[in-house]
Each structure stands twice: as C-alpha cells, then as structure tokens.
Design a protein around this motif. Structure first.
Motif, PDB file in Angstrom:
ATOM      1  N   TRP A 107     -18.775  72.351  -0.211  1.00  0.00           N
ATOM      2  CA  TRP A 107     -19.587  73.019   0.818  1.00  0.00           C
ATOM      3  C   TRP A 107     -20.320  72.001   1.695  1.00  0.00           C
ATOM      4  O   TRP A 107     -20.289  72.078   2.928  1.00  0.00           O
ATOM      5  CB  TRP A 107     -20.554  73.967   0.122  1.00  0.00           C
ATOM      6  CG  TRP A 107     -21.692  74.495   0.929  1.00  0.00           C
ATOM      7  CD1 TRP A 107     -23.016  74.252   0.731  1.00  0.00           C
ATOM      8  CD2 TRP A 107     -21.631  75.388   2.049  1.00  0.00           C
ATOM      9  NE1 TRP A 107     -23.790  74.931   1.649  1.00  0.00           N
ATOM     10  CE2 TRP A 107     -22.956  75.643   2.478  1.00  0.00           C
ATOM     11  CE3 TRP A 107     -20.590  75.997   2.735  1.00  0.00           C
ATOM     12  CZ2 TRP A 107     -23.265  76.458   3.544  1.00  0.00           C
ATOM     13  CZ3 TRP A 107     -20.892  76.820   3.822  1.00  0.00           C
ATOM     14  CH2 TRP A 107     -22.213  77.048   4.208  1.00  0.00           C
ATOM     15  N   LEU A 108     -20.965  71.023   1.067  1.00  0.00           N
ATOM     16  CA  LEU A 108     -21.728  70.032   1.829  1.00  0.00           C
ATOM     17  C   LEU A 108     -20.820  69.173   2.701  1.00  0.00           C
ATOM     18  O   LEU A 108     -21.193  68.802   3.825  1.00  0.00           O
ATOM     19  CB  LEU A 108     -22.541  69.154   0.878  1.00  0.00           C
ATOM     20  CG  LEU A 108     -23.687  69.853   0.139  1.00  0.00           C
ATOM     21  CD1 LEU A 108     -24.366  68.897  -0.826  1.00  0.00           C
ATOM     22  CD2 LEU A 108     -24.693  70.441   1.128  1.00  0.00           C
ATOM     23  N   SER A 109     -19.629  68.874   2.212  1.00  0.00           N
ATOM     24  CA  SER A 109     -18.706  68.065   3.010  1.00  0.00           C
ATOM     25  C   SER A 109     -18.273  68.796   4.268  1.00  0.00           C
ATOM     26  O   SER A 109     -18.078  68.183   5.326  1.00  0.00           O
ATOM     27  CB  SER A 109     -17.481  67.693   2.173  1.00  0.00           C
ATOM     28  OG  SER A 109     -17.846  66.838   1.111  1.00  0.00           O
TER      29      SER A 109
ATOM     30  N   PHE B 105     -12.340  72.295   7.897  1.00  0.00           N
ATOM     31  CA  PHE B 105     -12.013  73.656   7.478  1.00  0.00           C
ATOM     32  C   PHE B 105     -12.486  73.827   6.040  1.00  0.00           C
ATOM     33  O   PHE B 105     -12.405  72.895   5.235  1.00  0.00           O
ATOM     34  CB  PHE B 105     -10.495  73.849   7.580  1.00  0.00           C
ATOM     35  CG  PHE B 105      -9.983  75.165   7.079  1.00  0.00           C
ATOM     36  CD1 PHE B 105     -10.121  76.314   7.832  1.00  0.00           C
ATOM     37  CD2 PHE B 105      -9.328  75.255   5.858  1.00  0.00           C
ATOM     38  CE1 PHE B 105      -9.635  77.531   7.373  1.00  0.00           C
ATOM     39  CE2 PHE B 105      -8.837  76.467   5.395  1.00  0.00           C
ATOM     40  CZ  PHE B 105      -8.989  77.610   6.158  1.00  0.00           C
ATOM     41  N   LEU B 106     -13.007  75.006   5.734  1.00  0.00           N
ATOM     42  CA  LEU B 106     -13.415  75.324   4.371  1.00  0.00           C
ATOM     43  C   LEU B 106     -12.663  76.576   3.937  1.00  0.00           C
ATOM     44  O   LEU B 106     -12.931  77.677   4.420  1.00  0.00           O
ATOM     45  CB  LEU B 106     -14.922  75.568   4.286  1.00  0.00           C
ATOM     46  CG  LEU B 106     -15.467  75.898   2.887  1.00  0.00           C
ATOM     47  CD1 LEU B 106     -15.313  74.714   1.939  1.00  0.00           C
ATOM     48  CD2 LEU B 106     -16.920  76.334   2.962  1.00  0.00           C
TER      49      LEU B 106
ATOM     50  N   ARG C  34      -8.636  68.231   8.065  1.00  0.00           N
ATOM     51  CA  ARG C  34      -9.140  67.745   6.775  1.00  0.00           C
ATOM     52  C   ARG C  34      -9.837  68.890   6.048  1.00  0.00           C
ATOM     53  O   ARG C  34     -10.727  69.535   6.599  1.00  0.00           O
ATOM     54  CB  ARG C  34     -10.136  66.601   6.992  1.00  0.00           C
ATOM     55  CG  ARG C  34      -9.577  65.408   7.761  1.00  0.00           C
ATOM     56  CD  ARG C  34     -10.696  64.557   8.328  1.00  0.00           C
ATOM     57  NE  ARG C  34     -11.521  65.331   9.254  1.00  0.00           N
ATOM     58  CZ  ARG C  34     -12.668  64.919   9.767  1.00  0.00           C
ATOM     59  NH1 ARG C  34     -13.148  63.728   9.447  1.00  0.00           N
ATOM     60  NH2 ARG C  34     -13.355  65.675  10.597  1.00  0.00           N
ATOM     61  N   TYR C  35      -9.404  69.141   4.815  1.00  0.00           N
ATOM     62  CA  TYR C  35     -10.112  70.110   3.993  1.00  0.00           C
ATOM     63  C   TYR C  35      -9.825  69.831   2.527  1.00  0.00           C
ATOM     64  O   TYR C  35      -9.195  68.809   2.202  1.00  0.00           O
ATOM     65  CB  TYR C  35      -9.794  71.555   4.401  1.00  0.00           C
ATOM     66  CG  TYR C  35      -8.443  72.130   4.063  1.00  0.00           C
ATOM     67  CD1 TYR C  35      -8.326  73.137   3.105  1.00  0.00           C
ATOM     68  CD2 TYR C  35      -7.283  71.751   4.730  1.00  0.00           C
ATOM     69  CE1 TYR C  35      -7.110  73.729   2.821  1.00  0.00           C
ATOM     70  CE2 TYR C  35      -6.067  72.340   4.455  1.00  0.00           C
ATOM     71  CZ  TYR C  35      -5.972  73.335   3.490  1.00  0.00           C
ATOM     72  OH  TYR C  35      -4.760  73.919   3.214  1.00  0.00           O
ATOM     73  N   ALA C  36     -10.309  70.700   1.635  1.00  0.00           N
ATOM     74  CA  ALA C  36     -10.213  70.429   0.196  1.00  0.00           C
ATOM     75  C   ALA C  36      -9.676  71.639  -0.547  1.00  0.00           C
ATOM     76  O   ALA C  36      -9.999  72.785  -0.222  1.00  0.00           O
ATOM     77  CB  ALA C  36     -11.585  70.045  -0.371  1.00  0.00           C
ATOM     78  N   PHE C  37      -8.858  71.365  -1.564  1.00  0.00           N
ATOM     79  CA  PHE C  37      -8.467  72.376  -2.539  1.00  0.00           C
ATOM     80  C   PHE C  37      -9.509  72.403  -3.648  1.00  0.00           C
ATOM     81  O   PHE C  37     -10.091  71.371  -3.992  1.00  0.00           O
ATOM     82  CB  PHE C  37      -7.119  72.043  -3.166  1.00  0.00           C
ATOM     83  CG  PHE C  37      -5.929  72.226  -2.263  1.00  0.00           C
ATOM     84  CD1 PHE C  37      -6.028  72.887  -1.050  1.00  0.00           C
ATOM     85  CD2 PHE C  37      -4.681  71.729  -2.643  1.00  0.00           C
ATOM     86  CE1 PHE C  37      -4.919  73.050  -0.235  1.00  0.00           C
ATOM     87  CE2 PHE C  37      -3.566  71.894  -1.840  1.00  0.00           C
ATOM     88  CZ  PHE C  37      -3.676  72.551  -0.631  1.00  0.00           C
ATOM     89  N   ARG C  38      -9.694  73.574  -4.239  1.00  0.00           N
ATOM     90  CA  ARG C  38     -10.626  73.699  -5.363  1.00  0.00           C
ATOM     91  C   ARG C  38      -9.954  73.444  -6.704  1.00  0.00           C
ATOM     92  O   ARG C  38     -10.634  73.349  -7.727  1.00  0.00           O
ATOM     93  CB  ARG C  38     -11.265  75.080  -5.364  1.00  0.00           C
ATOM     94  CG  ARG C  38     -10.272  76.228  -5.510  1.00  0.00           C
ATOM     95  CD  ARG C  38     -10.966  77.559  -5.708  1.00  0.00           C
ATOM     96  NE  ARG C  38     -11.750  77.952  -4.550  1.00  0.00           N
ATOM     97  CZ  ARG C  38     -12.604  78.964  -4.549  1.00  0.00           C
ATOM     98  NH1 ARG C  38     -12.778  79.684  -5.634  1.00  0.00           N
ATOM     99  NH2 ARG C  38     -13.269  79.277  -3.466  1.00  0.00           N
TER     100      ARG C  38
END
Length: 612
Positions: free
Chosen positions: A301-303, A311-312, A42-46
């Motif tokens: 960042w907080l997530s 993953f960040l 699990r991660y995020a796109f900006r």
C-alpha cells in the motif's frame, strides 16, 4: 518498512542480468532489451509465482505472467460485458459439427514465436502442429500437469487411452505418435474430434495462460528447466526473474501488428470511451512491466502511495476505508488523479476439508456432521464485516458471480451462521467434552485437534483469529501450520493437509469448472477436497454435454444441494476488489475472465522514477 521498487529504467544489477540472459536460455540482449524502456508499468503481486510453463502451473499469479507471454486460438473481448469470445491467433471462428463433436480451427499465417537461442537465429512461425504438441503435453505423465483432468474431461479421441497405456507400461510419451482426436490437417488447420458433445469447447481453449502454444524446440532445448524459460508468441517476453522477488517482462520487439479493437455494449459509457480513445492503437502500448512480490499489505500500500508503484491490484482490505470512505474515492486520492476500479469478482472464498483425512474426512454421518458443524460455527458475516472491511458478499453455493449457475437469490445452509445448531450436531454425533477441559473429543474418546494450513501475512492472521474464536465457541480446537503459499499449495495438491482456507477465480463464463471441484476425476487437480461421490460425478458428466438451458441449470441446482449436504467445502464469500491506478496509467479495465490486460494500457506523463 517501506519497500522501494526498482526504478523505471534498469538498474546496474538489471542490466547485468539482461546481459547474461543467453546463458539462462532467455532471449539474448539486443538493442531493444538494453535500451532503457520509456513506458514502464510497476506493481506487486501479493503471492509468489511458481514458474512459467503453462502445462505445469495452476496458481493465479504464475498464470497472469504466462497469459502475457503465450497466446491461444481465442480470447475475450477486453470491453464486452457480458464476456464474448473473439479470435486471437485463430483465423476466424471455428467450424463446428451439429453434434459439437468435431471442431476445426485455422491458425492465422505469419505469427511468430519470440526470438530465442533454440531457434538458431531463424524466425519460427506458429503452426497448427504447435497446438497439437502443446495439448499433448497435458497428457504426458512425466509432465504431471495439474490441468490434465480438465483436458481429459473433453474426451479427445485417443488421448486419454494413450496416456493410460503409458501409465501401465511405464514408457515415455511419443509426441510423434498420431492421436485420432487431435490432428493438424495441414500447416495451419487444427481439428479436434471428441467422444462426447462439448458445446463450450472454445471456453476451455480461450484460457491462453494455460492452453497457449509452446514450441517443441523450446521444451526439448530446456528440458527440466521449462518453468524458467517461457517462449511464446505473445506481446511480452521474460527479461529477468528473481524468484519470489521480481519479475521483469519487456515488450516483444518482434510482436506482430495487432491493434486495439473491442465491442462494448452501446450503453456502456466507460467501454465506449475507452474504445474511442484507443481503437486502432498498436499493441502493446507499454515497453516493460516490473512485478515485485510483496506479501504484506502495508508495504504494498505504501509503495503505491509513494509513487513507487503505478498500479495497486486489489487494495488491501486493511486500507479500504482510507480509499473508499462512505463508498466514494477519498478526496486526498482524487486530488492526485488516482483512479479507483471496484468490481465484484468471479471468485469464491472457501474452506476446504481433506476428505482422505482421518479426522475431518470421510462420508460417515459423524464426519459429515463434524464438517457441517464447523461450517455452521463459521461466522462469515463477521469475517466480511471486520476482517474484509465489508468487501465481500456471503456465498451460498460453489458457483461464482458472472458464471452460468450463479443465482444471487439462492439461499442455503452454506450461508448460515448458527452456533446452537453446530453444538447440537456435535452433541448428537458424539463429539463431547468428556474430561471437562472445554474442548470436545472425538466420538471414540480421542483428543480432537483440527489443523489448518495458513500463510504468515498479517491479514490472514486476522481471518484466522476470527475463525479460531468461532470454533472455540462451540468447543472445537484448531491449530495452524504456517507456510508460504506455494508450499501450502503443494501440500494441498498432494493431499498432505487437513483443512485450508483459500480462494479460486473463474477462468471462463461457464460453471463447469466449479462443478469439477467435486468430480473424482479431478482429485489432485481442481478437486482440492479429494471428494468422491458417484451422484456428483454423474451430474458433472451430464452437465458437460448439455447445451445451456433449463435442464442444465437443474443439474447445477441439484449439485448445490449435495455440496451443502456433504460439506467438503465451506463456501464463505465472493469478494469485491478495488484496483487503484495513478493518473498516468490509462485504459485499465479489470477483465472478467482473461488474465491478460497489460497490452491494453498506456503510460502517459508518468513522473521520473524515484531514486532507490
């Protein structure tokens, strides 16, 4: 605000979405799809995606998704440094004529597309004709592919000529019509015949996010909806999609037997350790990937800190001092087993000027002077030290680290910050403050207001403020037009903008792509500035056919000089990035050029997902 990512198993909403996939044309639910996945990344796109049709996309984040769904003939060894090509679905390396004009490649038998209703329950094998069809799509005027200029530049015999005839006659593309330079010789053998010498053809087709094979049945079965229905032969399948919000991919349950293998350098301790641990493991090693879209740095960042993301990607510059104080991983993060991966990207930050714009565009001495003055007034050092917290190095040319024409010792005006020289240029060419209000006017006396596209996130506002103050110090006024990144990118492609600041990444080791950003044939595609100069066109065409060596490097050096002289782009910096992973994410190594890496990581011992 704290963003809470979806839990490790599918929520009720996700199960309902999966149950309705057949109505969307996506793979129907089967036992694999509805079983809660065991290993989830699990991660995020900006930045939000635009869609998943390889021939229609060019943005980085959509291409990361397609790189995990589609496959091309070749790819890059995941551990080799410098980059090295290897077969992916090809049966061995290509046969190449001595003049690099005829390339013959074989598709490995027994590879199948993922299951989809358009195949009517039958396995669909990947064959050579699928690559012929897929690459013809880039030439179809109806597809309007942003990558057509790259394929056109290869000079595949008959392809550009056929496209030109369609544009003249306004007739549809006949995909059954033979193209001289693009043929399937038999079920598994593909041959490409070129007009000119192209020694680096394989690097183009190793971009599997763009040139991966699609099935004709899928494109025709979902006509007009191909951005929503990607079906490839890759290790993952699209399971659910909430546009600009959440993208879920599941492990392809019918993916062929493929095993972890690589050839790191003998002195590459990290690479050798990864090879020793994972060699022979069947790919992919994880069951699902959930990608959220979070444009603001703080919630992303907080997530990650809260364990909601595993993953960040690219630690936000706002928080880099918390992660790497004095260049070392912070003790509080190290004590949690968090891993940091810092690398200099093969990318470049730049400001682009629309050469068709009546204010900043054109080739007259006054317009050239205005762009060069803006470049000289831009304090890239301050942007890097304050806005980017030191996570970049100044750029001196169009060429990106890790690519052939990049020279870390090269220095040019592109890297200069000289407000005094900027003011002198503006004065010399008639950009003066005639009414005493503190702002310069155009040489003909009209009000001079620059307009730049921008995005609404807080980090970009910091960068914009630094630049706005830089320009104000030399008497230039700039206003910002705010829009979401995909909207701005559409405006850029259409030429409906004056200035924008963004970044590009290298998709292959060769520097020809960077040179393409100046080629008139790439206007509307990678030539974002809409720049047209015969001298640079000629350099581009000469470099395309030359083998690597001193003669070709001399052409790249001349292109650096012309790029600085006309300044259609102000190159500002090359970024360092620091990716972070929780200890249960194992096997990660940022690829140099390939977009795909999910299949090469494992999730081991992750804690239970946090409740929503």
């Amino acid at each position: 605000m704290t963003f809470r990512a979806p839990s490790g198993g599918p929520s009720r909403r996700d199960v309902l979405a999966l149950a309705g996939l057949s109505g969307l044309g996506l793979p129907g639910p089967d036992a694999h799809a509805l079983t809660p996945p065991k290993k989830v990344l699990r991660y995020a796109f900006r930045v939000a995606e635009t869609g998943f049709d390889p021939a229609r996309i060019s943005d980085l984040y959509s291409r990361i998704i397609t790189a995990h769904i589609f496959e091309g003939l070749y790819t890059y060894d995941p551990l080799a440094r410098p980059a090295r090509l290897k077969p992916l679905v090809a049966d061995g390396m290509p046969e190449v004529s001595d003049d690099f004009k005829v390339w013959t490649m074989r598709v490995r038998p027994g590879i199948h597309f993922s299951a989809d209703p358009v195949f009517k329950g039958q396995p669909r094998e990947l064959v050579a004709e699928d690559f012929v069809y897929s690459w013809k799509r880039f030439a179809d005027p109806e597809v309007a592919s942003p990558s057509w200029s790259e394929l056109e530049e290869l000079g595949i015999l008959g392809l550009a000529e056929y496209r030109a005839s369609l544009l003249r006659t306004k007739t549809p593309f006949d995909y059954d019509r033979p193209i001289e330079g693009l043929r399937a010789l038999d079920r598994y053998t593909l041959q490409i015949r070129l007009r000119e010498t192209r020694p680096r053809l394989m690097e183009v087709f190793a971009q599997i996010d763009t040139y991966g094979a699609v099935a004709r049945e899928v494109i025709e079965g979902y006509f007009g909806e191909t951005m929503e229905h990607p079906v490839g032969t890759g290790p993952f399948v699209l399971a659910a999609w909430r546009r600009s919000s959440l993208i879920t991919l599941n492990r392809n349950p019918h993916y062929r037997e493929r095993y972890y293998d690589a050839q790191p350098a003998p002195d590459d301790k990290e690479g050798q350790a990864l090879l020793a641990r994972f060699k022979g493991r069947r790919l992919p090693m994880i069951d699902q990937v959930q990608v959220a879209i979070i444009e603001e740095s703080q919630p992303r960042w907080l997530s990650f800190l809260n364990g909601q993301f595993d993953f960040l990607e690219r630690t936000p510059e706002d928080f880099i001092q918390q992660v790497l104080p004095q260049g070392r991983l912070a003790p509080n993060l190290a004590s949690q087993g968090i891993q940091a991966y810092r690398a200099l990207l093969a990318d470049v930050l730049f400001t682009v000027f629309n050469m068709d714009d009546p204010v900043v565009g054109g080739y007259t001495p006054a317009r050239v002077a205005l762009r060069r003055a803006i470049a000289l007034a831009t304090d890239c050092g301050r942007e890097i030290s304050l806005g980017r917290r030191g996570q970049a190095i100044p750029a001196q040319s169009p060429y990106l680290p890790h690519t052939t024409a990049y020279d870390p010792a090269y220095k040019s005006e592109m890297g200069d910050f000289d407000p005094a020289r900027a003011k002198a240029l503006l004065d010399l060419y008639g950009y003066r403050d005639r009414d005493g209000d503190g702002w310069r006017e155009d040489p003909d006396g009209r009000q001079l207001v620059l307009e730049s596209l921008t995005t609404p996130d807080g980090f970009q506002r910091q960068i914009d403020e630094i630049w706005q103050k830089n320009l104000a110090a030399v008497g230039l006024r700039v206003q910002f037009r705010t829009g979401k990144w995909p909207e701005n990118f559409k405006a850029l492609r259409a030429g409906h903008y004056m200035i924008w600041s963004l970044a590009v990444s290298a998709a292959k080791p060769d520097s020809q792509d960077a040179l393409a950003s100046f080629h008139s044939g790439h206007v509307g595609a990678s030539n974002y500035a809409r720049f047209r100069l015969p001298a640079l066109d000629q350099l581009f065409e000469q470099a395309a056919g030359l083998p690597d060596g001193p003669q070709r490097l001399a052409l790249f050096r001349e292109s650096k000089r012309l790029a600085t002289a006309y300044m259609p782009y102000k190159y500002r910096g090359h970024r360092y990035v620091t990716d972070l992973a929780h200890p249960w994410v194992q096997g990660y190594r940022r690829p140099l050029f390939a977009m795909h890496w999910w299949e090469c990581v494992d999730i081991v011992g992750a804690p239970p997902p946090r409740p929503e």
